[in-house]
Every structure is written in structure tokens, then in C-alpha cells.
Enzyme design. Structure first.
Site, PDB file in Angstrom:
ATOM      1  N   LYS A   1       0.841  -1.197   0.000  1.00 12.92           N
ATOM      2  CA  LYS A   1       0.000   0.000   0.000  1.00 12.92           C
ATOM      3  C   LYS A   1       0.882   1.256   0.000  1.00 12.92           C
ATOM      4  O   LYS A   1       2.100   1.164   0.149  1.00 12.92           O
ATOM      5  CB  LYS A   1      -0.941  -0.026   1.203  1.00 12.92           C
TER       6      LYS A   1
HETATM    7  C1  LIG Z   1      -4.428  -5.365   0.987  1.00 11.85           C
HETATM    8  C2  LIG Z   1      -5.904  -5.584   1.049  1.00 11.85           C
HETATM    9  C3  LIG Z   1      -6.529  -6.145   2.159  1.00 11.85           C
HETATM   10  C4  LIG Z   1      -5.747  -6.731   3.303  1.00 11.85           C
HETATM   11  O1  LIG Z   1      -4.963  -5.809   3.972  1.00 11.85           O
HETATM   12  P1  LIG Z   1      -3.967  -6.376   5.118  1.00 11.85           P
HETATM   13  O2  LIG Z   1      -3.512  -5.145   5.821  1.00 11.85           O
HETATM   14  O3  LIG Z   1      -2.863  -7.075   4.390  1.00 11.85           O
HETATM   15  O4  LIG Z   1      -4.755  -7.289   5.965  1.00 11.85           O
HETATM   16  C5  LIG Z   1      -7.906  -6.228   2.185  1.00 11.85           C
HETATM   17  N1  LIG Z   1      -8.646  -5.792   1.157  1.00 11.85           N
HETATM   18  C6  LIG Z   1      -8.100  -5.263   0.053  1.00 11.85           C
HETATM   19  C7  LIG Z   1      -8.971  -4.774  -1.051  1.00 11.85           C
HETATM   20  C8  LIG Z   1      -6.703  -5.160  -0.043  1.00 11.85           C
HETATM   21  O5  LIG Z   1      -6.144  -4.655  -1.157  1.00 11.85           O
END
Ligand SMILES: *Cc1c(COP(=O)(O)O)cnc(C)c1O
Length: 400
Positions: free
Chosen positions: A189
């Protein structure tokens, strides 16, 4: 390396941005000895709340645990249903099932990869408790339609804003439009704490409940006890809670990462704009991300659709094979690419449990097979980006 040879370029799918300020930040909790759910986590929460405009920002261990906590705080339980887009990271659905409830999928739009709100409406039953729109890859879902639907049918809205930091829907930051929102600080992210997440809400009682549930159901936090005379007294535990507390190492890193967010987003967006430009000659076979009017895409990922012809369930296997050969060529040529994300509904657990077939969610099925994520990171140079585009053109000539 001999004369005249050039170091081969290798372009990763993304690169986190870490600097001296981050290193220094992580030292602080180690030096002062308070390493979990302490002042650095609180400061990080304040920065996310200020940036997004959320009244409450509650740090947790990931976006996944944040979504779990959000649904638990709404009282989602066995026999309830939650409507989830069929094309999303699998954890959006998993958290529903972990509460004993049922993840009911609905298809997405192949134009935006986001939830098709008409499909979402059609998936609602008398057992539906909540809707979980996803701002996939940083593109805000059609929140006006989702919120109108939820209001009309008396449902909660939990936004999966994992990719949404920096994304705005008609000026309002995503994750603050529904009843609750959840953000991710995973390294894929925009900014990262290694693992990490944040739940947002405007409701005071719900904010308190989230803080309680993430800490085993404790009625008072360590931070509150610390400032209290009878600090040796443990809290009472009125709720069945979880341990989803963030460490102060992550909180400290999160704060310095948030300080860079504006810079990160400015550069990511500029790179995305430049991709839109330089990829336009390839529009006969590659569709770049579409951004509807009134929304700000945060470009957590730059995800294109490989469409040398109009995709259908009949030709998608052939196109999928072609896309994979293209991706393999790109890998060999030093350019990392990925599919957009998974079609969660079509993965083994859900496929088996609910007898799901491609024709049930055809757009999700095709999106998984035909999406193509290009490298994007704020430090990317013009030369690196031009290299990606050159290799794309060459690889396509080789495989078509
Ligand atoms: C990355 C992501 C998640 C999970 O996030 P984490 O922090 O790794 O648990 C959930 N939903 C979407 C759409 C994502 O891109």
C-alpha cells in the site's frame, strides 16, 4: 561488465519509501521501553484521523483484522449475511465467515473493477446485515449509490479502504463515508508499517467499542491505566474481544510514513497520469484505469485490463493464456507485473462451499484473468517508466 554493456534494468512492482526519519522513529519505543499500544500508536492514529477527516481512527494489526473488528462491532453473527464484491482480496470475505456469517458475493464492473451496485442490491436478502464496498486499487466505489441502497434497506456499510489512503469521493476521503472503514499499511500500500491497519468511524460509542474489542475486550486501555493512580488494577471485560493491538514500533513508523504521504501521493498520481499518456497508443489491446468524474483515484496499484478483443466467458481462457505469456516475457525483460487481485468468490474455499461457477460472477472471473498491474512507486524515474512501456510493446509484438 564489459565496455558498451548496460546494466539490465529491473523494475519491481512497487518499492516502499523508507528514510532516516523512519529509522530514528523505530528507535524511540525501544529506547523508552513502551513497545505496544502506547503513545506512538496514539500519535499515528491522530495523523490518520487528521488526514482522512475521520472522527475516530483505531489502529489494529492489519486491514483484515480491522474489517473483522468493524463487523464484530456491528454485531454481525451467525445467520447474518454480508454482501461482498466477488473481485477483491480474499480477506474482505474471510472476516465475514470468521464471524459465522455468510459472505454473499456480487459481481463487479469490468470497467472499474469496483462493485456493480445493481448486483449488490440484487444480492440483499432479509438476512443481510451489512454491505462492504471495496475501493479497489484506490478507486473509490460508487458510494452515493451504495449509501442510498444501504439507507433504503436499513443496512450498515463497512468500507474496505485497504487501498484507499489518498482516495476521495466528491471531496470526502474514502473510509469516512460509511458506518466504518478499514485501511491497510501492508508494504503493497501507499505507506507502510510492515503489517498494520486502521479502523475509522464517526460514531463515538462505536469508536470506544473498537478500542475495547481490539484489546481483549478491556474496558480501559493500558494508556488510560498508565495515567491513573490505581494503575495496578486490571480492567473489567464485558465483551468477547481480540488481541489486535498494534506495536509502538509500528505506530512510530506509521507516524513518519504519514509525514511522507502527501509526497508519495503527489508522485504516484503524477506517474499514473504519465502512464495514461504514454500508454494511449496501446489502447487497442490494453485499457488503462478509468476514473469517473468527481473521484480521486489514489493509485495504490495501476491496474490495466488486457483486452485485445472484447472479453467473454467463451474467449477468456485463450486471452488469459496470452496475458500470462505477455507477463512471462515482461518478467524475462526485467519488468515485474501482477494480476490485479483475486476473484475471491472463485477461490477454492468459496467455490466448494457455495458451488460457485464462473458464470455466477463472470466479470470477477474475467477481471482476475485479464487484469495487469504495472510497476508504480513514487521514486520511479521517467527512464524507468519509459522502459516499462517499451518492454510492454516489445513483449506484445513477441507473443501476439
Ligand atoms: C491489501 C488488502 C486487504 C488486506 O490488507 P492487510 O492489511 O494485508 O490485511 C484487504 N482488502 C483489500 C482490497 C486489499 O487490497
Amino acid at each position: 561488465m564489459g565496455l558498451g554493456t548496460v546494466a539490465p534494468m529491473r523494475i519491481p512492482i512497487t518499492r516502499p519509501v523508507f528514510d532516516e526519519a523512519d529509522l530514528e522513529a523505530i528507535r524511540q519505543p525501544l529506547l523508552n521501553g513502551w513497545v505496544v499500544q502506547g503513545p506512538h500508536v496514539q500519535a499515528f492514529e491522530g495523523k490518520v484521523a487528521a488526514y482522512t477527516g475521520a472522527r475516530h481512527a483505531v489502529a489494529v494489526t492489519s486491514c483484515t483484522t480491522g474489517l473483522h473488528l468493524a463487523l464484530a462491532a456491528l454485531g454481525v453473527q451467525a445467520c447474518d449475511e454480508v454482501v461482498v464484491p466477488a473481485f477483491t482480496w480474499i480477506s474482505t470475505a474471510n472476516v465475514v465467515e470468521h464471524l459465522g456469517a455468510r459472505a454473499v458475493f456480487c459481481d463487479v464492473s469490468l470497467e472499474t473493477f469496483n462493485v456493480d451496485v445493481e448486483r449488490m442490491a440484487a444480492a440483499i436478502t432479509p438476512r443481510t446485515k451489512a454491505l462492504t464496498p471495496v475501493h479497489l486499487f484506490g478507486l473509490p466505489a460508487e458510494m452515493d449509490a451504495v449509501l442510498a441502497l444501504a439507507k433504503d434497506r436499513g443496512l450498515f456499510v463497512v468500507e474496505d479502504a485497504a487501498c484507499g489512503l489518498g482516495a476521495r469521493f466528491h471531496g470526502r476521503h474514502v473510509g469516512t463515508l460509511g458506518d466504518l472503514g478499514a485501511f491497510s499499511f501492508h508494504p503493497r500500500k501507499a505507506v507502510t508499517t510492515g503489517e498494520g491497519g486502521m479502523v475509522t468511524t464517526a460514531d463515538d460509542a462505536r469508536g470506544d467499542l473498537l478500542r475495547c474489542l481490539r484489546d481483549h475486550g478491556a474496558s480501559r486501555s493500558d494508556l488510560q491505566r498508565h495515567g491513573n493512580k490505581a494503575a495496578f488494577l486490571l480492567s473489567d471485560y464485558d465483551h468477547l474481544g481480540y488481541n489486535y493491538r498494534m506495536t509502538d514500533l509500528q505506530g512510530a513508523l506509521g507516524s513518519t510514513q504519514m509525514d511522507k504521504l502527501e509526497w508519495v501521493q503527489t508522485h504516484r498520481t503524477a506517474r499514473a497520469r504519465r502512464y495514461d499518456d504514454v500508454l494511449s497508443p496501446l489502447s487497442g489491446w490494453l485499457s488503462t484505469p478509468r476514473v469517473p468524474a468527481g473521484v480521486e483515484h489514489s493509485y495504490q496499484s495501476y491496474v490495466c485490463l488486457f483486452r485485445p478483443e472484447t472479453p467473454t466467458l467463451a474467449n477468456v481462457d485463450r486471452l488469459y493464456d496470452l496475458r500470462n505469456r505477455l507477463m512471462l516475457r515482461l518478467e524475462e525483460r526485467g519488468v515485474a507485473t501482477r494480476q490485479g487481485t483475486h476473484a475471491a468468490a472463485h477461490l477454492g474455499y468459496y467455490r466448494e462451499k457455495y458451488g460457485i461457477r464462473p458464470e455466477h460472477f463472470p466479470n470477477a472471473w474475467m477481471a482476475e484473468r485479464l487484469s495487469l498491474t504495472l510497476p508504480l512507486y513514487p521514486q520511479m524515474t521517467d527512464a524507468e517508466q519509459d522502459f516499462v512501456v517499451e518492454q510492454l510493446e516489445t513483449a506484445w509484438r513477441e507473443v501476439r
